[in-house]
Design a protein around this motif. Sequence first.
Motif, mmCIF file in Angstrom:
data_model
loop_
_atom_site.group_PDB
_atom_site.id
_atom_site.type_symbol
_atom_site.label_atom_id
_atom_site.label_comp_id
_atom_site.label_asym_id
_atom_site.label_seq_id
_atom_site.Cartn_x
_atom_site.Cartn_y
_atom_site.Cartn_z
ATOM 1 N N LEU A 1 0.827 -1.202 0.000
ATOM 2 C CA LEU A 1 0.000 0.000 0.000
ATOM 3 C C LEU A 1 0.864 1.256 0.000
ATOM 4 O O LEU A 1 0.558 2.230 -0.701
ATOM 5 C CB LEU A 1 -0.931 -0.007 1.212
ATOM 6 C CG LEU A 1 -1.884 1.172 1.313
ATOM 7 C CD1 LEU A 1 -2.812 1.212 0.106
ATOM 8 C CD2 LEU A 1 -2.676 1.092 2.595
ATOM 9 N N ALA A 2 1.947 1.240 0.751
ATOM 10 C CA ALA A 2 2.860 2.385 0.755
ATOM 11 C C ALA A 2 3.446 2.607 -0.633
ATOM 12 O O ALA A 2 3.600 3.752 -1.075
ATOM 13 C CB ALA A 2 3.970 2.166 1.774
ATOM 14 N N LEU B 1 0.737 4.201 -2.905
ATOM 15 C CA LEU B 1 0.519 5.600 -2.569
ATOM 16 C C LEU B 1 1.729 6.476 -2.889
ATOM 17 O O LEU B 1 1.602 7.689 -3.020
ATOM 18 C CB LEU B 1 0.166 5.733 -1.092
ATOM 19 C CG LEU B 1 -1.171 5.123 -0.682
ATOM 20 C CD1 LEU B 1 -1.349 5.195 0.822
ATOM 21 C CD2 LEU B 1 -2.320 5.803 -1.402
ATOM 22 N N HIS C 1 3.448 10.509 -5.889
ATOM 23 C CA HIS C 1 4.417 11.416 -5.281
ATOM 24 C C HIS C 1 5.764 11.335 -6.003
ATOM 25 O O HIS C 1 6.410 12.356 -6.246
ATOM 26 C CB HIS C 1 4.575 11.078 -3.798
ATOM 27 C CG HIS C 1 5.306 12.105 -3.017
ATOM 28 N ND1 HIS C 1 4.749 13.306 -2.673
ATOM 29 C CD2 HIS C 1 6.555 12.118 -2.519
ATOM 30 C CE1 HIS C 1 5.626 14.020 -1.993
ATOM 31 N NE2 HIS C 1 6.737 13.316 -1.886
#
Length: 177
Positions: A122-123, A126, A130
């Motif tokens: 998940l990191a 996400l 970025h």
Amino acid sequence: MSLLVGVVAALTATVIGTAVGATAGALGGWVDRTVMRLVDTFSSVPHLLLGIFIVAMFRPGVWPVVISVGLTHWLSTARIVRAEVLSLRSRPYIDAAVSGGASRWRVVVRHLLPGVLPQAGLAAVLMVPHAMWHESALSFLGLGLPTHTASLGTLIQGARGSCSPGSGGRPSSPDCS
């Protein structure tokens, strides 16, 4: 190109962050304290400034950008993974594995790492947008991808110069505003 760089950089940062966080959480004690103080120290430096510093040492290209973004974005993943490892260490099945004679590294590889993979995944997901933003910023500044490579930053940089003021301070093209 921005998506490719973002995905590869996010995966690089996730691997680094998972390794650092799992090591800190599994070993605990002074190793944990030292590693987390290093994470805090690196977190105090803005990502973009550190990325500019790293990329400026190389020629513009894909790999310097991937390395730069990967080396500056692993910190949050390390914190997440460390917190999950500390949580998993207190579970009964970890105590049973240790009581059964499993070595520390076997416990980490067989029980702790599989437990933190969903959070690390998940990191990584996400982190992709970025990382794309950082690649675009570096490319816009002329430090990222070469100017002939189509990426978000180079496209914006190229479009910036296409609307030059004409006579009287007006844009030369009716499409420019």
